[in-house]
Write a protein that holds these residues in place. Structure first.
Motif, mmCIF file in Angstrom:
data_model
loop_
_atom_site.group_PDB
_atom_site.id
_atom_site.type_symbol
_atom_site.label_atom_id
_atom_site.label_comp_id
_atom_site.label_asym_id
_atom_site.label_seq_id
_atom_site.Cartn_x
_atom_site.Cartn_y
_atom_site.Cartn_z
ATOM 1 N N VAL A 5 0.954 -1.421 0.191
ATOM 2 C CA VAL A 5 -0.024 -0.051 0.005
ATOM 3 C C VAL A 5 0.728 1.212 -0.117
ATOM 4 O O VAL A 5 0.441 2.162 -0.604
ATOM 5 C CB VAL A 5 -1.212 0.001 1.077
ATOM 6 C CG1 VAL A 5 -0.298 0.382 2.317
ATOM 7 C CG2 VAL A 5 -2.316 0.929 1.116
ATOM 8 N N SER A 6 2.197 1.317 0.740
ATOM 9 C CA SER A 6 2.980 2.342 0.835
ATOM 10 C C SER A 6 3.446 2.606 -0.728
ATOM 11 O O SER A 6 3.480 3.727 -1.203
ATOM 12 C CB SER A 6 4.071 2.030 1.719
ATOM 13 O OG SER A 6 5.055 3.135 1.620
ATOM 14 N N ALA B 68 1.778 1.871 -3.642
ATOM 15 C CA ALA B 68 0.711 2.363 -4.393
ATOM 16 C C ALA B 68 0.394 3.636 -3.986
ATOM 17 O O ALA B 68 0.262 4.390 -5.053
ATOM 18 C CB ALA B 68 -0.551 1.506 -3.916
ATOM 19 N N LEU B 69 0.526 4.185 -2.951
ATOM 20 C CA LEU B 69 0.607 5.705 -2.524
ATOM 21 C C LEU B 69 1.536 6.440 -3.099
ATOM 22 O O LEU B 69 1.283 7.538 -3.633
ATOM 23 C CB LEU B 69 0.381 5.868 -0.884
ATOM 24 C CG LEU B 69 -0.712 5.337 -0.342
ATOM 25 C CD1 LEU B 69 -0.523 5.218 1.140
ATOM 26 C CD2 LEU B 69 -2.008 5.976 -0.529
ATOM 27 N N ASP B 70 2.783 6.029 -3.050
ATOM 28 C CA ASP B 70 3.874 6.435 -3.721
ATOM 29 C C ASP B 70 3.735 6.881 -5.337
ATOM 30 O O ASP B 70 4.097 7.881 -5.767
ATOM 31 C CB ASP B 70 5.171 5.928 -3.442
ATOM 32 C CG ASP B 70 5.654 6.075 -1.891
ATOM 33 O OD1 ASP B 70 5.264 6.786 -1.468
ATOM 34 O OD2 ASP B 70 6.618 5.200 -1.595
ATOM 35 N N ARG B 71 3.281 6.013 -5.754
ATOM 36 C CA ARG B 71 2.841 5.924 -7.136
ATOM 37 C C ARG B 71 2.053 7.001 -7.427
ATOM 38 O O ARG B 71 2.153 7.582 -8.698
ATOM 39 C CB ARG B 71 2.451 4.638 -7.552
ATOM 40 C CG ARG B 71 3.639 3.614 -8.040
ATOM 41 C CD ARG B 71 3.304 2.316 -8.532
ATOM 42 N NE ARG B 71 4.446 1.300 -8.619
ATOM 43 C CZ ARG B 71 4.504 0.283 -9.051
ATOM 44 N NH1 ARG B 71 3.383 -0.222 -9.654
ATOM 45 N NH2 ARG B 71 5.513 -0.468 -9.236
ATOM 46 N N ALA B 72 0.919 6.969 -6.811
ATOM 47 C CA ALA B 72 0.019 8.158 -6.929
ATOM 48 C C ALA B 72 0.512 9.296 -6.912
ATOM 49 O O ALA B 72 0.152 10.425 -7.767
ATOM 50 C CB ALA B 72 -1.415 7.802 -5.897
ATOM 51 N N GLY B 73 1.221 9.667 -5.937
ATOM 52 C CA GLY B 73 1.814 10.836 -5.766
ATOM 53 C C GLY B 73 2.741 11.240 -6.831
ATOM 54 O O GLY B 73 3.076 12.268 -7.214
ATOM 55 N N PHE B 74 3.705 10.338 -7.194
ATOM 56 C CA PHE B 74 4.797 10.523 -8.215
ATOM 57 C C PHE B 74 3.947 10.746 -9.536
ATOM 58 O O PHE B 74 4.488 11.719 -10.406
ATOM 59 C CB PHE B 74 5.559 9.481 -8.412
ATOM 60 C CG PHE B 74 6.604 9.411 -7.354
ATOM 61 C CD1 PHE B 74 7.563 10.573 -7.147
ATOM 62 C CD2 PHE B 74 6.899 8.153 -6.651
ATOM 63 C CE1 PHE B 74 8.446 10.425 -6.108
ATOM 64 C CE2 PHE B 74 7.980 7.965 -5.751
ATOM 65 C CZ PHE B 74 8.669 9.236 -5.444
ATOM 66 N N LYS B 75 2.798 10.190 -9.664
ATOM 67 C CA LYS B 75 2.099 10.540 -11.046
ATOM 68 C C LYS B 75 1.464 12.075 -10.832
ATOM 69 O O LYS B 75 1.607 12.671 -12.042
ATOM 70 C CB LYS B 75 0.703 9.572 -10.953
ATOM 71 C CG LYS B 75 0.025 9.705 -12.258
ATOM 72 C CD LYS B 75 0.182 8.325 -13.175
ATOM 73 C CE LYS B 75 -0.753 8.554 -14.528
ATOM 74 N NZ LYS B 75 -0.195 7.632 -15.128
ATOM 75 N N ILE B 76 0.997 12.481 -9.834
ATOM 76 C CA ILE B 76 0.672 13.906 -9.818
ATOM 77 C C ILE B 76 1.956 14.725 -9.970
ATOM 78 O O ILE B 76 1.581 15.834 -10.792
ATOM 79 C CB ILE B 76 0.090 14.226 -8.296
ATOM 80 C CG1 ILE B 76 -1.280 13.413 -8.399
ATOM 81 C CG2 ILE B 76 -0.294 15.749 -8.026
ATOM 82 C CD1 ILE B 76 -2.008 13.214 -6.925
ATOM 83 N N ILE B 77 3.127 14.479 -9.475
ATOM 84 C CA ILE B 77 4.269 15.172 -9.541
ATOM 85 C C ILE B 77 4.682 15.268 -11.249
ATOM 86 O O ILE B 77 5.039 16.536 -11.814
ATOM 87 C CB ILE B 77 5.117 14.958 -8.578
ATOM 88 C CG1 ILE B 77 5.177 15.083 -7.220
ATOM 89 C CG2 ILE B 77 6.654 15.546 -9.059
ATOM 90 C CD1 ILE B 77 5.928 14.593 -6.249
#
Length: 89
Positions: free
Chosen positions: A45-46, A48-57
Motif C-alpha cells: 500500500v505504501s 501504491a500511495l507513492d506511485r499516485a503521488g509521483f504521477k501527480i508530480i
C-alpha cells in the motif's frame, strides 16, 4: 497545478485500490494474522500511495515543460515541485 482528466482518473483508481488494501490490513490485524503478512501488505500500500503521488508530480512537471516549449510562463513552481518530489522520495 491542474491535474489532467486521464491522470486524475488513474490517481483516483490507485487511491481507491490503496483504500481497499488498508481495509484489508486492518482486517488482517483484527484477525491476528502473522506480522510478516501484515508488513508485506503495508509495503504494497505504501508503494501504491507513492506511485499516485509521483504521477501527480509528473503531471506538474509535464505542464511546466509544455509551457516553456510554448514560450509561456510555467504555472508550476519548480522549487515547490522539487520539495514535493523529495517528500515522497
Amino acid at each position: 497545478m491542474e491535474i489532467e482528466g486521464d491522470v486524475l482518473t488513474d490517481v483516483i483508481k490507485r487511491l481507491r485500490r490503496a483504500e481497499g488494501q488498508i481495509r484489508g490490513i486492518i482486517a488482517m490485524l483484527e484477525s491476528g494474522r502473522d506480522c510478516a503478512d501484515v508488513v508485506t501488505q503495508l509495503a504494497a500500500v505504501s508503494k501504491a500511495l507513492d506511485r499516485a503521488g509521483f504521477k501527480i508530480i509528473a503531471t506538474g512537471l509535464r505542464q511546466c515543460v509544455i509551457a516553456e516549449q510554448d514560450g509561456k510562463e510555467p504555472t508550476v513552481d519548480m522549487a515547490q515541485m522539487e520539495k514535493l518530489f523529495l517528500s515522497l522520495a
